[in-house]
Design a protein around this motif. Structure first.
Motif, PDB file in Angstrom:
ATOM      1  N   ALA A 148       0.911  -1.689  -0.072  1.00 12.64           N
ATOM      2  CA  ALA A 148      -0.165   0.018   0.123  1.00 12.64           C
ATOM      3  C   ALA A 148       0.812   1.029  -0.065  1.00 12.64           C
ATOM      4  CB  ALA A 148      -1.159  -0.380   1.228  1.00 12.64           C
ATOM      5  N   ARG A 195      -6.692   3.007  -4.115  1.00 17.36           N
ATOM      6  CA  ARG A 195      -7.029   3.093  -2.955  1.00 17.36           C
ATOM      7  C   ARG A 195      -7.088   1.197  -2.004  1.00 17.36           C
ATOM      8  NH1 ARG A 195     -12.972   4.966  -2.181  1.00 17.36           N
ATOM      9  NH2 ARG A 195     -12.322   5.150   0.144  1.00 17.36           N
ATOM     10  N   PHE A 196      -5.824   1.650  -0.917  1.00 17.34           N
ATOM     11  CA  PHE A 196      -5.293   0.356  -0.663  1.00 17.34           C
ATOM     12  C   PHE A 196      -6.398  -0.095   0.626  1.00 17.34           C
ATOM     13  CE2 PHE A 196      -2.432   1.200  -3.808  1.00 17.34           C
ATOM     14  CZ  PHE A 196      -1.950  -0.231  -3.964  1.00 17.34           C
ATOM     15  N   PRO A 244      -3.035   3.186   3.720  1.00 13.67           N
ATOM     16  CA  PRO A 244      -4.681   2.392   3.749  1.00 13.67           C
ATOM     17  C   PRO A 244      -5.308   2.751   4.293  1.00 13.67           C
ATOM     18  CG  PRO A 244      -3.054   0.737   4.791  1.00 13.67           C
ATOM     19  CD  PRO A 244      -1.869   2.355   4.578  1.00 13.67           C
TER      20      PRO A 244
END
Length: 367
Positions: A138, A150-151, A180
């Protein structure tokens, strides 16, 4: 004769670094000549391999013979000693067996490639790391491709809290290491789709509508180093819950233990016993495996097909329509194929493989 190639810097030299000490002690006059007269080593090799007075190729023969016998001792030590005394060796296997290190390197590179391909080739803008542990993708890929995805990191609540603490301490400034969404959930009690969709599982620092998981968007799910610690029924439940929030075009990448090895229906590969004992000593024994062939793996995943609510309807809170989801195998990597792809400088040998040889790797697309 044995140290000649080594001292001349030839690439085919054997690894015996003690032979020169014995030679110098037993033959002091020759030692003085070799170290005092420029070109003496080359002259000696020329004499040893002279067409009429020597034996052509004898130096290379001694090197090859020494290396072969070294390999036999190494195989004996690792494959017999280690595998026959796992209880003794399990505590040190990670420090002495290069196959473990090479396996982790290869696995890390392969999962990195899955993330790279998702962001740059498959138009995927969400990445979920299941049982994230100390996964750093991330932060690495978030910095490499700002705003591209987006993590989400899903892990046990206490593990997620520890990870957040370390990230805050070590990865500053935050702008250089995008965070994240941390999701603390025990997946033995909560399904993955519930953990992703219910805001209460997100960490307070990342909670809110702006960080919610979007089930209408294709997602890459990475499941690294997990499935073999779960019962088969739990593995099926995990992938079924994943399908319920995986839009078409999503992918899942995971590694798995060979079922044949776990059940003992095939000769146990090198280092398996000690690895199994090592993870058992940590309270996480191997529990399940999957057949190590494409057809059986595809059939296993096909049996997980889920009738899930259409993501758009579920997200909007409208009456839920039933929409079938299923997995399609897009990549299958045996240990040999993984070693060839990720460790090309190392040669595969069934008796002494360069990495652990009882795990395979797979990536599936969601249809």
């Amino acid at each position: 004769m044995g140290p000649v190639s080594r001292e001349m810097g030839h690439p085919n030299a054997n690894d015996d670094d003690l032979a020169p000490l014995l030679r110098d002690k037993l033959m002091p006059l020759r030692m003085w000549w070799l170290k005092s007269v420029p070109g003496a080593m080359k002259q000696m090799r020329g004499a040893l391999e002279h067409k009429k007075l020597g034996v052509p190729g004898v130096v290379n023969f001694v090197d090859a013979r020494t290396k072969w016998f070294d390999q036999q001792v190494q195989v004996l030590y690792i494959n017999i000693y280690f595998d026959r005394c796992p209880a003794v060796c399990a505590g040190v296997v990670n420090f002495v067996d290069a196959r473990v290190v090479n396996f982790v390197d290869a696995r890390t590179k392969w999962f990195d490639q899955q993330v790279q391909a998702a962001l740059t080739q498959h138009c995927i803008h969400q990445v979920v790391a299941v049982a994230a542990g100390f996964d750093t993708r991330a932060y690495r890929f978030g910095a490499r491709y700002p705003g591209a995805a987006r993590f989400f990191e899903v892990d046990l609540p206490h593990a997620s809290a520890k990870k957040q603490q370390l990230v805050q301490q070590l990865l500053q400034p935050e702008a250089s290491h995008p965070r994240p969404v941390f999701i603390g959930a025990d997946l033995s009690k909560v399904s993955l789709d519930q953990a992703l969709l219910e805001p209460s599982y997100a960490a307070a620092s990342t909670a809110g509508a702006a960080v919610g998981f979007d089930p209408t968007q294709p997602t890459l799910f990475t499941v690294e180093g997990l499935v073999y610690y779960l019962p088969t029924a739990a593995v099926r439940q995990l992938f079924a819950s994943l399908l319920r929030v995986a839009a078409p075009g999503s992918r899942v990448a995971f590694d798995f233990l060979h079922k044949q090895v776990l059940e003992g229906s095939v000769p146990l590969p090198p280092a398996y016993k000690v690895t199994a004992q090592s993870v058992a000593n940590k309270g996480e024994p191997f529990i399940s495996g999957i057949d190590n062939n494409k057809e059986a793996l595809a059939a296993f995943m096909a049996g997980i097909g889920s009738s899930a609510a259409a993501p758009a309807a579920a997200a909007a809170g409208t009456p839920q329509q039933q929409q079938h989801r299923e997995f399609k195998l897009v990549q299958f990597m045996t240990p040999q194929e993984m070693a060839a792809a990720q460790l090309p400088h190392l040669q595969w040998d069934d008796k002494l493989p360069p990495m652990l040889s009882f795990y395979s790797f797979a990536a599936f697309e969601v249809l």
